[in-house]
Design a protein around this motif. Structure first.
Motif, PDB file in Angstrom:
ATOM      1  N   ARG A   8       0.632  -1.137  -0.076  1.00  0.00           N
ATOM      2  CA  ARG A   8      -0.045   0.074  -0.221  1.00  0.00           C
ATOM      3  C   ARG A   8       0.946   1.184  -0.112  1.00  0.00           C
ATOM      4  O   ARG A   8       0.675   2.276  -0.549  1.00  0.00           O
ATOM      5  N   VAL A  25      -1.328   4.184  -1.140  1.00  0.00           N
ATOM      6  CA  VAL A  25      -2.790   3.988  -0.713  1.00  0.00           C
ATOM      7  C   VAL A  25      -2.818   4.822   0.753  1.00  0.00           C
ATOM      8  O   VAL A  25      -4.005   4.985   1.332  1.00  0.00           O
ATOM      9  N   ALA A  43      -3.880  -4.161  -2.566  1.00  0.00           N
ATOM     10  CA  ALA A  43      -3.158  -3.013  -2.482  1.00  0.00           C
ATOM     11  C   ALA A  43      -3.372  -2.264  -3.834  1.00  0.00           C
ATOM     12  O   ALA A  43      -3.615  -1.010  -4.200  1.00  0.00           O
ATOM     13  N   ASP A  52      -7.309  -1.192  -4.226  1.00  0.00           N
ATOM     14  CA  ASP A  52      -7.143  -0.066  -3.491  1.00  0.00           C
ATOM     15  C   ASP A  52      -6.615   1.146  -4.213  1.00  0.00           C
ATOM     16  O   ASP A  52      -7.309   2.150  -4.204  1.00  0.00           O
TER      17      ASP A  52
END
Length: 185
Positions: free
Chosen positions: A120, A125, A150, A153
């Motif tokens: 992430r 993210v 990830a 997202d």
């Protein structure tokens, strides 16, 4: 700024109108586990820790691990109902109201989920507020697949519009997505 305003408005309305449901679920949870509210440190925006609030769905002595690593035998019968209906997420409206979370965003992970945090972070993210629901949740992508999660997202955040915000909320309320996987015993 508009999304934050909507988060405040919807979480406040949800808490006010959902108050009787919150009270009933808390009382049932009190009989179920003796400790109906679950609090846990999670990774927030910019990796800042915050305390996530949910209804308890597992026995109080269950290890603090990601859901896909927990045993299904730890879930109480009432906890199974809460998970299936996603009612265990209702107390997170407090997190949204306080500004720790958004209604729509990447699900907040635990600090011991190093691979997911790294993935992430690499995709930016963690610059966003974590959310109760989002693209991954309505597509049954959970924390057991950190790279895919990830990527999903990041895609959601990159393409997030007001229309998508409402779409993910309505899809979640309508029952789309099954929640985090649990290891079957």
């Amino acid at each position: 700024m508009l999304i934050r305003l909507l988060d405040i408005l919807f979480s406040l309305c949800g808490l006010l109108f959902g108050f009787p449901v919150l009270v009933i679920l808390t009382l049932i949870g009190l009989f179920d586990t003796g400790s109906p509210i679950f609090r846990q440190q999670r990774v927030g925006r910019n990796k800042k820790p915050f305390t996530l609030v949910k209804f308890r769905t597992m026995q109080p002595d269950t290890a603090h691990v990601a859901s896909h690593l927990a045993s299904s035998s730890a879930i109480t019968p009432f906890g199974g109902f809460l998970r299936k209906t996603k009612l265990d997420e209702l107390p997170q409206l407090w997190n949204v109201l306080w500004g720790d979370m958004s209604l729509v965003g990447p699900r907040p992970c635990l600090f011991n989920q190093h691979e997911l945090i790294a993935e992430r972070e690499q995709r930016g993210v963690l610059k966003a507020r974590p959310g109760i629901t989002g693209l991954a949740q309505v597509n049954d992508i959970d924390m057991s697949t950190p790279v895919l999660l990830a990527e999903t997202d990041a895609k959601m955040l990159h393409n997030l519009t007001l229309a998508h915000y409402f779409k993910y909320i309505f899809m979640t309320v309508a029952g789309k997505g099954s929640g985090d996987r649990i290891t079957k015993d």
